[in-house]
Design a protein around this motif. Structure first.
Motif, PDB file in Angstrom:
ATOM      1  N   LYS A   1      -1.691   1.949 -10.237  1.00 37.51           N
ATOM      2  CA  LYS A   1      -3.087   2.017  -9.788  1.00 37.51           C
ATOM      3  C   LYS A   1      -3.781   0.672  -9.845  1.00 37.51           C
ATOM      4  O   LYS A   1      -4.992   0.576  -9.660  1.00 37.51           O
ATOM      5  CB  LYS A   1      -3.833   3.028 -10.669  1.00 37.51           C
ATOM      6  CG  LYS A   1      -3.359   4.453 -10.435  1.00 37.51           C
ATOM      7  CD  LYS A   1      -4.046   5.431 -11.359  1.00 37.51           C
ATOM      8  CE  LYS A   1      -3.532   6.836 -11.099  1.00 37.51           C
ATOM      9  NZ  LYS A   1      -3.841   7.752 -12.197  1.00 37.51           N
TER      10      LYS A   1
ATOM     11  N   LEU B   1       0.824  -1.209   0.000  1.00 37.85           N
ATOM     12  CA  LEU B   1       0.000   0.000   0.000  1.00 37.85           C
ATOM     13  C   LEU B   1       0.860   1.262   0.000  1.00 37.85           C
ATOM     14  O   LEU B   1       0.502   2.275  -0.601  1.00 37.85           O
ATOM     15  CB  LEU B   1      -0.930   0.017   1.219  1.00 37.85           C
ATOM     16  CG  LEU B   1      -1.943  -1.128   1.335  1.00 37.85           C
ATOM     17  CD1 LEU B   1      -2.834  -0.927   2.562  1.00 37.85           C
ATOM     18  CD2 LEU B   1      -2.805  -1.253   0.084  1.00 37.85           C
ATOM     19  N   ALA B   2       1.997   1.197   0.668  1.00 45.15           N
ATOM     20  CA  ALA B   2       2.791   2.421   0.857  1.00 45.15           C
ATOM     21  C   ALA B   2       3.840   2.638  -0.228  1.00 45.15           C
ATOM     22  O   ALA B   2       4.380   3.744  -0.319  1.00 45.15           O
ATOM     23  CB  ALA B   2       3.487   2.374   2.228  1.00 45.15           C
ATOM     24  N   LEU B   3       4.157   1.636  -1.016  1.00 46.71           N
ATOM     25  CA  LEU B   3       5.231   1.814  -2.010  1.00 46.71           C
ATOM     26  C   LEU B   3       4.912   3.025  -2.892  1.00 46.71           C
ATOM     27  O   LEU B   3       3.901   3.036  -3.603  1.00 46.71           O
ATOM     28  CB  LEU B   3       5.375   0.554  -2.868  1.00 46.71           C
ATOM     29  CG  LEU B   3       6.622   0.552  -3.761  1.00 46.71           C
ATOM     30  CD1 LEU B   3       7.886   0.322  -2.932  1.00 46.71           C
ATOM     31  CD2 LEU B   3       6.513  -0.498  -4.860  1.00 46.71           C
TER      32      LEU B   3
ATOM     33  N   PRO C   1      -3.997  -3.662  -8.795  1.00 43.16           N
ATOM     34  CA  PRO C   1      -4.119  -4.342  -7.502  1.00 43.16           C
ATOM     35  C   PRO C   1      -2.863  -4.146  -6.651  1.00 43.16           C
ATOM     36  O   PRO C   1      -1.755  -4.129  -7.187  1.00 43.16           O
ATOM     37  CB  PRO C   1      -4.255  -5.820  -7.897  1.00 43.16           C
ATOM     38  CG  PRO C   1      -4.647  -5.831  -9.328  1.00 43.16           C
ATOM     39  CD  PRO C   1      -4.110  -4.578  -9.928  1.00 43.16           C
ATOM     40  N   ARG C   2      -3.068  -3.994  -5.354  1.00 46.51           N
ATOM     41  CA  ARG C   2      -1.926  -3.919  -4.425  1.00 46.51           C
ATOM     42  C   ARG C   2      -2.132  -4.966  -3.343  1.00 46.51           C
ATOM     43  O   ARG C   2      -3.139  -4.930  -2.624  1.00 46.51           O
ATOM     44  CB  ARG C   2      -1.804  -2.526  -3.827  1.00 46.51           C
ATOM     45  CG  ARG C   2      -1.303  -1.487  -4.852  1.00 46.51           C
ATOM     46  CD  ARG C   2      -0.867  -0.208  -4.180  1.00 46.51           C
ATOM     47  NE  ARG C   2      -0.375   0.752  -5.148  1.00 46.51           N
ATOM     48  CZ  ARG C   2       0.796   1.407  -5.031  1.00 46.51           C
ATOM     49  NH1 ARG C   2       1.565   1.217  -3.985  1.00 46.51           N
ATOM     50  NH2 ARG C   2       1.176   2.277  -5.950  1.00 46.51           N
ATOM     51  N   LEU C   3      -1.171  -5.884  -3.229  1.00 43.21           N
ATOM     52  CA  LEU C   3      -1.283  -6.974  -2.268  1.00 43.21           C
ATOM     53  C   LEU C   3      -0.017  -7.070  -1.417  1.00 43.21           C
ATOM     54  O   LEU C   3       1.086  -7.145  -1.965  1.00 43.21           O
ATOM     55  CB  LEU C   3      -1.486  -8.315  -2.993  1.00 43.21           C
ATOM     56  CG  LEU C   3      -2.679  -8.427  -3.942  1.00 43.21           C
ATOM     57  CD1 LEU C   3      -2.681  -9.783  -4.644  1.00 43.21           C
ATOM     58  CD2 LEU C   3      -3.991  -8.250  -3.183  1.00 43.21           C
ATOM     59  N   THR C   4      -0.184  -7.083  -0.103  1.00 42.64           N
ATOM     60  CA  THR C   4       0.930  -7.354   0.807  1.00 42.64           C
ATOM     61  C   THR C   4       0.784  -8.786   1.304  1.00 42.64           C
ATOM     62  O   THR C   4      -0.147  -9.108   2.045  1.00 42.64           O
ATOM     63  CB  THR C   4       0.941  -6.370   1.990  1.00 42.64           C
ATOM     64  OG1 THR C   4       1.069  -5.035   1.472  1.00 42.64           O
ATOM     65  CG2 THR C   4       2.105  -6.648   2.920  1.00 42.64           C
ATOM     66  N   VAL C   5       1.693  -9.630   0.861  1.00 40.42           N
ATOM     67  CA  VAL C   5       1.632 -11.069   1.142  1.00 40.42           C
ATOM     68  C   VAL C   5       2.446 -11.357   2.392  1.00 40.42           C
ATOM     69  O   VAL C   5       3.622 -10.992   2.462  1.00 40.42           O
ATOM     70  CB  VAL C   5       2.202 -11.867  -0.052  1.00 40.42           C
ATOM     71  CG1 VAL C   5       2.126 -13.360   0.210  1.00 40.42           C
ATOM     72  CG2 VAL C   5       1.467 -11.503  -1.334  1.00 40.42           C
TER      73      VAL C   5
END
Lengths: 403, 284
Positions: free
Chosen positions: A151, A144-146, A153-157
């Motif tokens: 624009k 989210l913060a990168l 999908p943003r996923l932190t796995v």
């Protein structure tokens, strides 16, 4: 379409058009590769983490090389991810329209945990916290913060030690299924007192340089770092005339469903992940130039992984690199996939730092000397807490060896 | 080009201080309490639950309920995608307490291993014998949207025939007191878990998709959560302040679609720290 993409029955390959990394061994793929070939063991003393750290060395990034000022918080993990992402994007030279349509998939372990111990200590003491580690935690969620204009999908796995590999697998799937033409994906983790203490207390930490798969192995050395890929669909990379570094051809993942912190004795989940990655690329063990093993140096992991690799990939050279990089947790899967692609491109299977004496129980003998690669394909494996396993299958661009 | 991919919602499981009926009734939350997971003892062997922390018990109960509603499937072809904003906050705080109170040398290895974010997914995999890919997505209020996007990809790519997609988060008084970011600003903080069992092989009754960024204007019924702004209904007074909000909205949306109350629902959420938006779009 390059030859590597033409296997009948294979899922469509995904192009790698950018890579960047940083870890204790160096701050670029070329520098880490040189350190790996030289067998460097870049350990810092535990005291670099502060007064309370337990006496176990770690593969840390020195203050002079750390991107920006170290904050001893989740912001450090974001700084490593951002450094690697910017290097990968500089290499990929994406047009602005592609960048805006891109997705971001990043894996981490320590970066997602509530490790704001300075703020918590101040809170418990009834002091108003002047510490920033708590606020950094909320401000530095990796994907989210990168700070890039993607624009999609943003996923932190957060799959523990398979996070980086799973992030690449999900990134590949996002492209294959038309969710976005390009994904910035990989993993990062910076170390602080809390994860270092936790791993030390699990009694799986070596107080000397680690020795993956060696008879005398005692445990792991933690490391820190970040590794990021720019992945693109073949069609998109071809249309814009991108300089393709290599290919991501297959990904497999499977859970052991056996124990929270110990691998399945027969490597059930790892075998399933390897089968799936090979099937997806329509390749088999004989096509592999090498397998880059997770090889943490812990007695349990290396025994199970070694036996599984011996059974699934007979005759395939095994290369274990954590003796040089340390175990970089959520970054490890991505960092080792990156180094595997460098090795394929260079046409060299490197030696395994720290491995000297074979252990009959592991049933494998990792590389002790460099050797030329026989084929343009390699596997990289990851195993993690929670029983997760992942395998990535990478391919070199034919004719690009030595580039 | 993004391709449509129909998914059947074959089961929904909830573990929350509100029952499913109370949630759908839409009355304002009166009492916030810890989620009761006692029923697990009748569903799983007691010995297997001995060292399972509360966070994982909530997730397990919701997962078991979703699977029971869905019926049996091949566990080797079943995957899991769990969204959690914070993982087990209780175990994280326990580990930090153990470091601060007893020193690093005597800190708790059990608390540390149970504080890893994917511990909930690992426990579910272990106790329910789920052997497909097991993923955890942690991105505050957008964790469920991330898990749904990941779970959908697992089905679409053929990596699994069934995927349990869920969200779980617990309350911890120490965490809330130390971090005003998690407090409810006048609305009671609640905890719980919710799982959807999604099947690729069954006829789909609900089309589900995740869209990122600014939402396109449409005639959908809009349910808002997290930092999402704009016209729409906000259900926080019903289920409390929780990172599960978008998952609970999704369950409410599915129920409304099945009842024929509307044909399109958009569950819009934004994470509060970074202002990123994700919209779960449901269509009948």
């Amino acid at each position: 379409m390059p030859k590597v993409a033409a296997h009948s029955g294979a899922a469509s390959p995904v192009a790698v058009t950018g890579m960047g990394c940083i870890c204790a061994a160096g701050n670029s793929p070329e520098r880490v590769w040189r350190a790996m070939r030289a067998g460097e063991r870049p350990l810092l003393p535990h005291s670099a983490l502060g007064d309370g750290a337990l006496p176990f060395p770690f593969c840390g990034i020195g203050e002079a090389c750390f991107p920006g000022k170290r904050r001893h918080s989740a912001a450090d993990t974001l700084a490593l991810a951002e450094y690697a992402a910017r290097a990968a994007l500089a290499r990929a030279q994406l047009p602005i329209g592609t960048m805006e349509a891109a997705g971001v998939v990043l894996g981490t372990t320590a970066g997602s945990a509530l490790h704001f111990i300075e703020s918590y200590a101040a809170f418990k003491a009834g002091l108003s916290s002047g510490c920033s580690d708590r606020d950094d935690y909320f401000a530095a969620n990796l994907a989210l913060a990168l700070p890039i204009p993607a624009k999609g999908p943003r996923l932190t796995v957060t799959d523990a030690c398979t996070s980086g590999a799973d992030a690449l697998g999900l990134g590949m799937d996002l492209i294959r299924h038309g969710e976005c033409p390009c994904v910035i994906c990989g993993g990062a983790d910076a170390l602080s007192l809390v994860p270092h203490t936790g791993f030390a207390r699990l009694m799986i930490y070596d107080d000397r340089p680690c020795r993956p798969f060696d008879l005398r192995r005692k445990g792991l050395n933690l490391g820190e770092g970040g590794a990021v890929f720019v992945l693109e669909s073949m069609e998109h990379a071809g249309q814009r005339g991108a300089d393709i570094i290599g290919y991501l051809l297959g990904y497999g993942a499977g859970a052991d469903a056996y124990h929270l912190t110990a691998p399945h004795p027969q490597g059930r989940g790892l075998a399933s992940a390897l089968r799936e990655a090979l099937a997806e690329a329509a390749l088999d063990a004989r096509d592999m130039a090498f397998v880059n093993a997770h090889g943490t140096g812990t007695p349990d992991n290396d025994k199970v992984e070694g036996r599984t690799l011996a059974s699934m990939l007979p005759g395939v050279p095994v290369w274990a690199g954590k003796g040089c990089t340390g175990h970089t947790l959520g970054a490890a899967g991505a960092l080792e996939a990156l180094l595997s692609l460098v090795a394929l491109t260079q046409g060299i299977v490197p030696c395994s730092p720290g491995f000297e004496q074979p252990d009959p129980e592991t049933m494998i003998r990792p590389t002790t000397e460099e050797a030329p690669t026989r084929t343009p394909f390699a596997l990289s494996t990851s195993l993690g807490f929670g029983g997760g396993n992942a395998a990535l299958l990478l391919g070199a661009v034919p004719g690009r060896e030595g580039a | 080009m993004k391709r449509p991919f129909p998914i059947a919602v074959s089961g929904i499981g909830l573990a929350h201080c509100l029952s499913w009926d109370e949630l759908l009734a839409g009355e304002a939350l009166r009492v916030s309490r810890k989620t009761d997971t006692g029923e697990l003892r009748t569903l799983l062997p007691g010995a297997s639950l001995r060292r399972v922390p509360h966070f994982a018990r909530m997730a397990l109960l919701a997962a078991v309920r979703a699977l029971r509603a869905a019926g049996k499937a091949d566990s080797a072809r079943t995957a899991l995608a769990l969204g959690t904003a914070y993982g087990s906050s209780e175990m994280n705080m326990d580990f930090m307490d153990s470091v601060l109170e007893h020193g690093p040398r005597l800190s708790s290895p059990t608390a540390f291993s149970h504080a890893v974010n994917n511990m909930g997914a690992g426990m579910i995999s272990l106790l329910l014998d789920i052997r497909g890919p097991c993923l955890t997505i942690s991105q505050f209020e957008l964790s469920f949207a991330g898990a749904l996007a990941a779970g959908r990809l697992l089905l679409q790519s053929g990596r699994a025939d069934r995927v349990l997609v869920g969200a779980a988060d617990e309350t911890d008084a120490r965490f809330a007191a130390c971090c005003p970011q998690v407090a409810g600003q006048g609305i009671a903080q609640t905890e719980g878990a919710v799982f959807l069992c999604l099947d690729a092989s069954r006829p789909a009754d609900v089309a589900m998709d995740v869209e990122w960024g600014v939402a396109a204007a449409d005639d959908a019924l809009v349910l808002l959560s997290g930092g999402a702004q704009g016209p729409g209904r906000r259900n926080a007074p019903v289920y409390g302040h929780t990172p599960l909000a978008q998952a609970l909205d999704c369950c409410i949306g599915i129920s409304l679609l099945r009842a024929g109350a509307t044909r399109r629902v958009r569950c819009s959420c934004a994470d509060i720290a970074h202002k990123r938006q994700a919209h779960i779009v449901l269509r009948s």
